[in-house]
Write a protein that holds these residues in place. Structure first.
Motif, PDB file in Angstrom:
ATOM      1  N   LEU A 100       3.241 -43.412  53.515  1.00 56.03           N
ATOM      2  CA  LEU A 100       4.250 -42.458  53.071  1.00 56.03           C
ATOM      3  C   LEU A 100       4.121 -41.151  53.843  1.00 56.03           C
ATOM      4  O   LEU A 100       3.015 -40.651  54.049  1.00 56.03           O
ATOM      5  N   LYS A 101       5.269 -40.602  54.268  1.00 52.78           N
ATOM      6  CA  LYS A 101       5.280 -39.334  55.006  1.00 52.78           C
ATOM      7  C   LYS A 101       6.330 -38.411  54.407  1.00 52.78           C
ATOM      8  O   LYS A 101       7.452 -38.840  54.142  1.00 52.78           O
ATOM      9  N   THR A 102       5.947 -37.163  54.236  1.00 50.59           N
ATOM     10  CA  THR A 102       6.901 -36.136  53.820  1.00 50.59           C
ATOM     11  C   THR A 102       6.709 -34.944  54.725  1.00 50.59           C
ATOM     12  O   THR A 102       5.595 -34.437  54.866  1.00 50.59           O
TER      13      THR A 102
ATOM     14  N   SER B 192      12.478 -43.677  49.807  1.00 57.01           N
ATOM     15  CA  SER B 192      12.207 -43.759  51.244  1.00 57.01           C
ATOM     16  C   SER B 192      10.740 -43.492  51.546  1.00 57.01           C
ATOM     17  O   SER B 192      10.155 -42.565  50.989  1.00 57.01           O
ATOM     18  N   PRO B 193      10.138 -44.260  52.460  1.00 54.93           N
ATOM     19  CA  PRO B 193       8.743 -44.007  52.811  1.00 54.93           C
ATOM     20  C   PRO B 193       8.566 -42.742  53.650  1.00 54.93           C
ATOM     21  O   PRO B 193       7.468 -42.217  53.732  1.00 54.93           O
ATOM     22  N   GLN B 194       9.634 -42.275  54.260  1.00 60.01           N
ATOM     23  CA  GLN B 194       9.566 -41.025  55.031  1.00 60.01           C
ATOM     24  C   GLN B 194      10.667 -40.093  54.544  1.00 60.01           C
ATOM     25  O   GLN B 194      11.839 -40.462  54.510  1.00 60.01           O
ATOM     26  N   LYS B 195      10.264 -38.870  54.189  1.00 59.60           N
ATOM     27  CA  LYS B 195      11.216 -37.869  53.728  1.00 59.60           C
ATOM     28  C   LYS B 195      11.103 -36.637  54.613  1.00 59.60           C
ATOM     29  O   LYS B 195       9.996 -36.209  54.958  1.00 59.60           O
ATOM     30  N   VAL B 196      12.235 -36.091  54.969  1.00 58.08           N
ATOM     31  CA  VAL B 196      12.306 -34.870  55.764  1.00 58.08           C
ATOM     32  C   VAL B 196      13.101 -33.872  54.942  1.00 58.08           C
ATOM     33  O   VAL B 196      14.266 -34.114  54.631  1.00 58.08           O
ATOM     34  N   ILE B 197      12.463 -32.766  54.590  1.00 54.97           N
ATOM     35  CA  ILE B 197      13.101 -31.790  53.707  1.00 54.97           C
ATOM     36  C   ILE B 197      13.222 -30.458  54.431  1.00 54.97           C
ATOM     37  O   ILE B 197      12.225 -29.782  54.688  1.00 54.97           O
ATOM     38  N   ARG B 198      14.443 -30.118  54.775  1.00 56.70           N
ATOM     39  CA  ARG B 198      14.741 -28.809  55.358  1.00 56.70           C
ATOM     40  C   ARG B 198      15.102 -27.912  54.189  1.00 56.70           C
ATOM     41  O   ARG B 198      16.070 -28.153  53.482  1.00 56.70           O
TER      42      ARG B 198
END
Length: 174
Positions: free
Chosen positions: A137-139, A8-14
């Motif tokens: 890309l975003k994380t 995925s080009p954008q990842k959100v990690i909690r």
């Protein structure tokens, strides 16, 4: 590994604290800067002071432990704010409290570490740095603070995967 393999080009990690996600993300950034010529990564942390400390205590040891990274590091730009590599790639570490931190840095990847401790209006200014990148890309990663805000809000809008870890001391699952 699931996080690193996710295309995925954008990842959100909690995340919970002290599980190594910031370390993995720093290693990913260094890998991209050394594998893709002309690749620029900008990583934000809570403050400029903390970003410099992270560079000296977390990123620099990774580079020093790797003969390949040491060999590729360009000596003329190697400080607590940025690293330049022989293939003309850059790694920047900036704070997320000042509005001038994001000026004039076009990037291919943005990593916002500890999003909940960052100024939302500053984080939004960083997004324009991706405009001309073919990668974009975003994380975003953070330990959540309040339900429905920050990383928790972003995570709730994303495709979610969960990993539970068992503490080897108390046997509690996190």
């Amino acid at each position: 590994l699931a996080i690193l393999r996710d295309p995925s080009p954008q990842k959100v990690i909690r995340k919970c604290s002290q599980v190594g996600i910031s370390e993995i993300t720093a290693r990913w950034a260094l890998a991209m800067c050394n594998v893709v010529p002309g690749f620029t990564t900008l990583m934000t942390l809570m403050t400029a002071h903390y970003a410099g400390q992270f560079m000296r205590t977390r990123v620099d040891p990774i580079i020093q432990e790797s003969p390949k990274l040491r060999e590729n590091l360009h000596a003329d730009l190697d400080n607590a704010d940025m690293k330049r590599f022989m293939n003309n790639s850059f790694l920047y570490l900036k704070g997320s409290q000042s509005s001038n931190a994001a000026l004039s840095i076009p990037v291919d990847a943005l990593i916002h570490d500890e999003l909940d401790a960052s100024a939302p209006e500053i984080i939004s200014t960083y997004q324009s740095r991706l405009t001309h990148s073919p990668w974009k890309l975003k994380t975003w990663l953070s330990t959540p603070t309040l339900p429905g805000l920050g990383i928790d809000a972003e995570f709730s809008k994303s495709r979610r995967h969960f990993e539970h870890l068992k503490c080897s001391h108390c046997n509690h699952w996190f």
